[in-house]
Scaffold this motif. Structure first.
Motif, short mmCIF file in Angstrom:
data_model
loop_
_atom_site.label_atom_id
_atom_site.label_comp_id
_atom_site.label_asym_id
_atom_site.label_seq_id
_atom_site.Cartn_x
_atom_site.Cartn_y
_atom_site.Cartn_z
N ARG A 29 -0.90 41.70 -63.22
CA ARG A 29 -1.73 40.49 -63.09
C ARG A 29 -3.13 40.94 -62.70
O ARG A 29 -3.33 41.55 -61.65
N SER A 149 -7.86 34.80 -64.57
CA SER A 149 -6.61 35.46 -64.21
C SER A 149 -5.80 35.65 -65.49
O SER A 149 -5.82 34.78 -66.37
N GLU A 164 -4.11 29.38 -62.81
CA GLU A 164 -3.80 29.31 -61.38
C GLU A 164 -5.08 29.14 -60.58
O GLU A 164 -6.18 29.26 -61.12
N GLU A 165 -4.91 28.88 -59.27
CA GLU A 165 -6.10 28.76 -58.41
C GLU A 165 -6.79 30.13 -58.32
O GLU A 165 -6.11 31.17 -58.33
N ASP A 207 2.64 32.54 -59.46
CA ASP A 207 1.20 32.56 -59.17
C ASP A 207 0.88 33.67 -58.15
O ASP A 207 1.74 34.12 -57.39
N SER A 208 -0.38 34.08 -58.16
CA SER A 208 -0.79 35.26 -57.39
C SER A 208 -0.62 35.07 -55.89
O SER A 208 -0.18 35.98 -55.18
#
Ligand SMILES: C[C@](O)(CO)[C@H](O)COP(=O)(O)OP(=O)(O)OC[C@H]1O[C@@H](n2ccc(N)nc2=O)[C@H](O)[C@@H]1O
Ligand SMILES: Nc1ncnc2c1ncn2[C@@H]1O[C@H](COP(=O)(O)OP(=O)(O)OP(=O)(O)O)[C@@H](O)[C@H]1O
Length: 259
Positions: A29, A149, A164-165, A207-208
């Motif tokens: 990622r 991302s 994602e955020e 998500d990260s």
């Protein structure tokens, strides 16, 4: 005058999946770092030949920007490109540290290619630009596609955006330069035989923030961290080499989510 920002990246996770034709395959990622970037400017001037200012200490022929220029010239054969650089020089304002795992040289080259394509109207589509870029460095396709991302796989040429955020990240780069080639060689020698592909199944869908909070162990998240610690044992001595900090790419930058 034309300007573009070339952002740094971090690797939220990086898992090696194999080794082929002298290169490692991976799944990672990548996250763009919004507040750390080099700036690339094309400034009008009368130039005898293509020139780059601001990358002192890097010989022209080994500068990723120069390699990107040569690659574009060879591909397009469009005289607009060469003519443009008879009237402009490239100025790089470096802020991304080198040998830091933040992709500085790759990001510069990718941003240079995108700006040339736009300013000189070369009309090269993004997949073609990424393909040209991948021959200069494994991280170029990510920077050319410019997603905040993305999941990156293969040797770096497969880039899939991940919604994602955006995380606000605190970075710490110790005064230890990590040579990517050395770190990968160390991985191959000591760690390649131990990879277990099933141990990170499904990570690309998470998500990260959740990945960093739940996996939490920087060694498990980034396969190159253990290799970098073998190649550069002094990394283990820095205060950030402890719980709560993560390791980007082949190093030497540590990062964590800002509160
Ligand atoms: C660590 C990462 O930054 C991940 O984000 C990249 O995989 C490395 O990307 P990079 O710095 O652009 O690396 P390159 O300039 O393409 O390769 C430098 C050297 O690292 C090794 N290398 C690189 C990428 C890869 N997938 N496998 C490798 O084994 C090769 O020996 C290569 O000669
Ligand atoms: N435009 C450039 N900016 C900085 N370094 C460059 C550039 N072009 C070539 N180099 C060379 O590449 C080496 C690696 O620098 P770079 O900024 O790409 O860092 P990196 O941390 O190795 O990147 P990565 O995240 O891919 O590991 C430098 O030591 C330098 O000699």
């Amino acid at each position: 005058m034309y300007t573009i920002n070339a952002h740094a990246k971090v690797n939220i996770f990086l898992k090696i999946t194999g080794h082929k034709e002298g290169y490692h395959t991976l799944i990672s990622r990548f996250m763009r770092v919004d507040d750390l970037y080099d700036t690339i400017t094309f400034e009008p001037c009368i130039a005898e030949e293509f020139s780059i200012e601001g990358c002192e200490g890097v010989p022209l022929e080994s500068n990723t920007i120069y390699k990107a220029y040569q690659s574009l010239k060879k591909y397009t054969k469009d005289p607009k490109l060469e003519n443009f650089f008879k009237h402009h020089k490239v100025i790089v304002t470096k802020r991304i540290p080198s040998q830091a795992g933040l992709g500085g040289g790759s990001s510069d080259a990718a941003a240079f290619m995108r700006l040339c394509n736009e300013v000189c109207n070369l009309g090269i589509d993004t997949p073609t630009l990424s393909q040209l870029g991948s021959q200069i460095g494994a991280d170029l396709p990510f920077f050319i596609q410019n997603y905040p991302s993305a999941n990156v796989s293969g040797f770096g040429e497969i880039v899939e955006p991940f919604e994602e955020e955006t995380l606000h990240l605190e970075l710490f780069t110790p005064k230890i330069g990590c040579d990517t080639t050395v770190v990968y060689k160390t991985f191959k020698k000591h760690l390649l035989d131990d990879i277990t592909l099933c141990s990170f199944t499904g990570w690309e869908k998470i998500d990260s923030r959740t990945l960093l909070e739940t996996i939490a162990d920087p060694i498990i998240l980034n396969d190159l961290y253990a290799a970098a610690l073998i190649a550069y044992p002094e990394l283990g001595e820095v205060p950030q080499a402890k719980e709560g900090w993560f390791f980007s790419g082949s190093g030497s930058t540590f990062f964590r989510i800002k509160n």
